[in-house]
Structure formats: C-alpha cells, structure tokens
Scaffold this motif. Structure first.
Motif, PDB file in Angstrom:
ATOM      1  N   GLU A 184       0.831  -1.203   0.000  1.00  0.00           N
ATOM      2  CA  GLU A 184       0.000   0.000   0.000  1.00  0.00           C
ATOM      3  C   GLU A 184       0.864   1.252   0.000  1.00  0.00           C
ATOM      4  N   ARG A 185       1.965   1.230   0.790  1.00  0.00           N
ATOM      5  CA  ARG A 185       2.869   2.381   0.781  1.00  0.00           C
ATOM      6  C   ARG A 185       3.485   2.576  -0.599  1.00  0.00           C
ATOM      7  N   THR A 186       3.846   1.460  -1.241  1.00  0.00           N
ATOM      8  CA  THR A 186       4.408   1.561  -2.588  1.00  0.00           C
ATOM      9  C   THR A 186       3.392   2.140  -3.558  1.00  0.00           C
ATOM     10  N   ARG A 187       2.137   1.675  -3.451  1.00  0.00           N
ATOM     11  CA  ARG A 187       1.098   2.194  -4.340  1.00  0.00           C
ATOM     12  C   ARG A 187       0.868   3.680  -4.122  1.00  0.00           C
ATOM     13  N   ILE A 188       0.833   4.103  -2.841  1.00  0.00           N
ATOM     14  CA  ILE A 188       0.615   5.519  -2.554  1.00  0.00           C
ATOM     15  C   ILE A 188       1.784   6.353  -3.059  1.00  0.00           C
ATOM     16  N   ALA A 189       3.023   5.852  -2.831  1.00  0.00           N
ATOM     17  CA  ALA A 189       4.201   6.579  -3.315  1.00  0.00           C
ATOM     18  C   ALA A 189       4.183   6.695  -4.834  1.00  0.00           C
ATOM     19  N   ARG A 190       3.749   5.640  -5.500  1.00  0.00           N
ATOM     20  CA  ARG A 190       3.684   5.660  -6.959  1.00  0.00           C
ATOM     21  C   ARG A 190       2.672   6.699  -7.447  1.00  0.00           C
ATOM     22  N   GLU A 191       1.503   6.720  -6.793  1.00  0.00           N
ATOM     23  CA  GLU A 191       0.472   7.688  -7.188  1.00  0.00           C
ATOM     24  C   GLU A 191       0.946   9.108  -6.930  1.00  0.00           C
ATOM     25  N   LEU A 192       1.578   9.333  -5.761  1.00  0.00           N
ATOM     26  CA  LEU A 192       2.076  10.673  -5.461  1.00  0.00           C
ATOM     27  C   LEU A 192       3.135  11.098  -6.467  1.00  0.00           C
ATOM     28  N   HIS A 193       4.008  10.137  -6.819  1.00  0.00           N
ATOM     29  CA  HIS A 193       5.032  10.452  -7.813  1.00  0.00           C
ATOM     30  C   HIS A 193       4.395  10.870  -9.131  1.00  0.00           C
ATOM     31  N   ASP A 194       3.422  10.095  -9.585  1.00  0.00           N
ATOM     32  CA  ASP A 194       2.795  10.391 -10.873  1.00  0.00           C
ATOM     33  C   ASP A 194       2.097  11.739 -10.866  1.00  0.00           C
ATOM     34  N   VAL A 195       1.393  12.037  -9.775  1.00  0.00           N
ATOM     35  CA  VAL A 195       0.619  13.273  -9.718  1.00  0.00           C
ATOM     36  C   VAL A 195       1.512  14.487  -9.501  1.00  0.00           C
ATOM     37  N   VAL A 196       2.375  14.403  -8.468  1.00  0.00           N
ATOM     38  CA  VAL A 196       3.168  15.570  -8.093  1.00  0.00           C
ATOM     39  C   VAL A 196       4.246  15.865  -9.121  1.00  0.00           C
ATOM     40  N   THR A 197       4.980  14.844  -9.542  1.00  0.00           N
ATOM     41  CA  THR A 197       6.111  15.081 -10.436  1.00  0.00           C
ATOM     42  C   THR A 197       5.684  15.743 -11.735  1.00  0.00           C
ATOM     43  N   HIS A 198       4.598  15.249 -12.322  1.00  0.00           N
ATOM     44  CA  HIS A 198       4.173  15.817 -13.600  1.00  0.00           C
ATOM     45  C   HIS A 198       3.817  17.293 -13.467  1.00  0.00           C
ATOM     46  N   HIS A 199       2.970  17.616 -12.493  1.00  0.00           N
ATOM     47  CA  HIS A 199       2.519  18.998 -12.366  1.00  0.00           C
ATOM     48  C   HIS A 199       3.648  19.928 -11.931  1.00  0.00           C
ATOM     49  N   VAL A 200       4.467  19.489 -10.973  1.00  0.00           N
ATOM     50  CA  VAL A 200       5.548  20.340 -10.501  1.00  0.00           C
ATOM     51  C   VAL A 200       6.581  20.555 -11.601  1.00  0.00           C
ATOM     52  N   THR A 201       6.877  19.520 -12.365  1.00  0.00           N
ATOM     53  CA  THR A 201       7.817  19.670 -13.479  1.00  0.00           C
ATOM     54  C   THR A 201       7.308  20.701 -14.477  1.00  0.00           C
TER      55      THR A 201
END
Length: 385
Positions: A184-201
C-alpha cells in the motif's frame, strides 16, 4: 425470537473468565451425580471410598480453577494438581479428576513464563505422589506410573502444540499485514510520484521560461496563467488522491483514464513542449484499469520529456485494439536542458513497468540512436479496475 448472532456476539465480548466458568461448573455438577462416582482419572488403583465433606473440597479444587485456565494458567494448574493429589490419596476417584489433563493442556497452550520450571516441578511432584500411593497400599505397577506420567506429558505436549500453532498463525498474519502495508505504501508513493512530479515539473519549466519573457508581456501573462492552471490542477489531483486514501471514500470516485489524454497533452504543450498526439480507435468498455495505466504511461513519458528534452518535438501514439492498448512516446533529443528540472530517481519508469506487468503487459524504455528517448507499452485490455 432470540437473535442468535447477537447472543453469540455478546458472549464473545464477555471476559474470558466468565466464558470459561460454565465448563468448570458443569464438571463439578457432573461429579456429584451418583452414576459418575469412581469414573474419574486415577492412578495407583486404590479402592474407592465414599464421598465425605473433603470430597466436596476436592471437587471444588479441581473444577472451579478451570475458570481461570486461560487468564492465569499457572494458578489453575497448581490448584487442580493439589485437588488431583488429594483425590488420589483419599481414593475418591471423582469425575472432576478429568480436569487434570485439561489444566495441563491449558497451561501448555497459555502459560507464558517459566514453562520449563513448571514442567520440572510437576515432574518432581509426581514422584512423592507415586511413593505415597504405594505406601497406602496401591497395587499399580511401576510401568503403570510411567504410562500415566507419559499420558500427562502428552496432555502438556498437546497444549504446547496448540501454542506453537497459534504463534505461527499470528506470525503469518503479521507477515501478511506487513506485506500489505508495504504494498500500500508503494502504491501511494507511486500515485504521489505520478501526480506531483508531472505537475511540478510543468510548473518549474513554465516558471523558468517566464524569466525570458519579460519583454513580451502577452506571452509572459499566458505563461504565468499556465503556471496557475497547472498548480490548481495539481491541488485538485492531490485532493482526489486524499479522498481515495480515506477509509470511508466513495468507491465510485473516478480515476484518470485514457479519455483524459487530450487534456494531458494540452497541458504539456502549454508548458512549452511541442507534442504531436495521434489516437487510433476507441477504448473498449471493459478496458478498466488498462485505461488508467495508459494514462500514467503517457503522463510519465511527457514528464520526462519536459525534464530531459524540453522543447524537443515529442510524439505520442495511442492505439486501442480489441484485446490491448499500444502506447508509444518518443522524443528526438534536440531540445534544451537549460530549463529542465533536476534529474530524477528512476522511480517513475520502475513504477510504470510494475503497473504494466501487473496487467500482463509489456513495457520498454530505451534511448534512441540519434538521442532522445522512446517509451513503449502494450497493455492488455479487459481488466476491470
């Protein structure tokens, strides 16, 4: 009518002593029945004698402590052993003496401390009991005492086996819980990466580009508006993720799908990345999680294009088949890294590979001969989310 489920639930909520007491009381009542006189567990073969006041004390000592056989197993075992010894020495042979193996099983299963000392003391106490029975005229042969001792040891062994089985099951459940939490932590980290990284970049690239547009107010205003819109989109996506993480969230909350690719591509274009988007066919009704993974593949590939090939022509091709969705995102590597974000950790591509392979698909991410990068994915459709 009586609700049996409610009664069972109330019974389970009772203290363990309350739940264990009825068995001891039932055994005590049964021991007073004339038909069961002399039917108890016995050693030594002394002739049975009639009941007296002491016999009632013996029955109480052997039966009532069973109420605490799980709460205080050592106390239960000591009291039952004392009652059993008195029972054998006075030759009552009450039915309550069957509590002895029950107490041993309970102690073997629930005793937490000084287990070896307990076994040693009980074994040592058995010797003077056998000697005392012999002096009282018991006709039991030595091998009979040995067999009876082994029977008592077997009762303890059964309890110890139950204890080890329970511990193994608890360990298995703990391991499953840890694996589940890690996943579950891996899934949450993956989702956060996908959402945050794209928009912040996208926001970083747009903000960097705004430095060079001070002489062009119209373009500067458009760029800053794009930064604002991207920030709002990031906040909306983060709120969406937080809603999904709530225990009472609505299971019908929508996740990004391939149908939102046009919005994603347009957002990337506004960040200054020239993107050519080609879409063939239409998603199948049963595409389910395949659409979501398709969206994430394109999102991560465009994020990397902004990071490492800003301004480079980027081509996105998505083809929907009957059984699979094919995705290809490529850059020619001619862009500038001046406005690019710092290098990443590689979690994005690793996460994409896990997503795609979890659906039984194929994923590749390779550098092209003339520079640039190519991301390919074949995602089996028909995997409902």
């Amino acid at each position: 009518m009586i609700d049996l489920r409610r009664v069972t639930d109330l019974w389970r909520r009772c203290d363990v002593v309350v739940r264990d007491l009825p068995f001891g009381l039932l055994l005590a009542v049964a021991s007073l029945l004339p038909a069961l006189h002399g039917k108890g567990t016995q050693v030594g073969d002394l002739p049975a004698r009639p009941f007296d006041a002491l016999a009632l004390v013996v029955i109480a000592l052997e039966c009532l402590p069973l109420a605490v056989r799980r709460r205080w197993p050592a106390v239960c075992l000591v009291l039952v052993s004392l009652g059993f010894a008195l029972d054998q020495l006075h030759a009552y042979h009450v039915f309550a003496s069957t509590a002895m193996p029950i107490a041993l099983i309970s102690a073997g299963a629930h005793l937490e401390r000084h287990r070896r000392v307990t076994v040693l003391l009980l074994s040592m106490a058995y010797v003077p009991l056998a000697v005392a029975l012999g002096r009282l005229g018991a006709t039991e042969r030595p091998e009979g005492y040995v067999v009876f001792y082994l029977a008592l040891a077997l009762a303890w062994g059964i309890g110890a086996w139950l204890r080890s089985t329970r511990a193994a099951e608890a360990e298995r459940r703990r391991h499953v819980a840890e694996v589940t939490r890690a996943a579950e932590r891996t899934r949450i980290a993956r989702e956060l990466h996908d959402v945050v990284t794209h928009h912040v970049t996208a926001m970083v690239v747009q903000a960097e580009a705004a430095r060079y547009l001070t002489a062009a107010p119209d373009r500067l205003d458009a760029t800053l508006s794009a930064v604002t819109d991207t920030g709002r989109r990031a906040i909306a996506d983060l709120r969406h993720m937080l809603d999904l993480l709530r225990a009472d969230h609505d299971t019908d909350v929508s996740m990004p799908t391939a149908g939102e690719l046009h919005t994603l591509v347009e957002q990337t274009r506004r960040a200054g990345q020239p993107v050519e988007f080609t879409e063939e066919g239409s998603p199948a009704e049963s595409a389910g999680s395949a659409e979501f993974v398709t969206y994430r593949v394109v999102q991560e590939a465009l994020t990397n294009a902004l990071k490492y090939a800003h301004g480079s022509p980027t081509v996105v091709r998505v083809r929907y088949g009957e059984k699979e969705i094919s995705v290809a995102v490529s850059t020619d590597g001619s862009g500038s890294l001046a406005a690019a974000s710092p290098g990443g950790s590689g979690r994005g591509l690793a996460g994409l590979r896990e997503r795609v392979e979890a659906l039984g698909g194929e994923f590749r991410a390779d550098r092209q001969a003339g520079g640039g990068f190519l991301v390919r994915a074949i995602i089996p459709a028909g995997s409902p989310s």
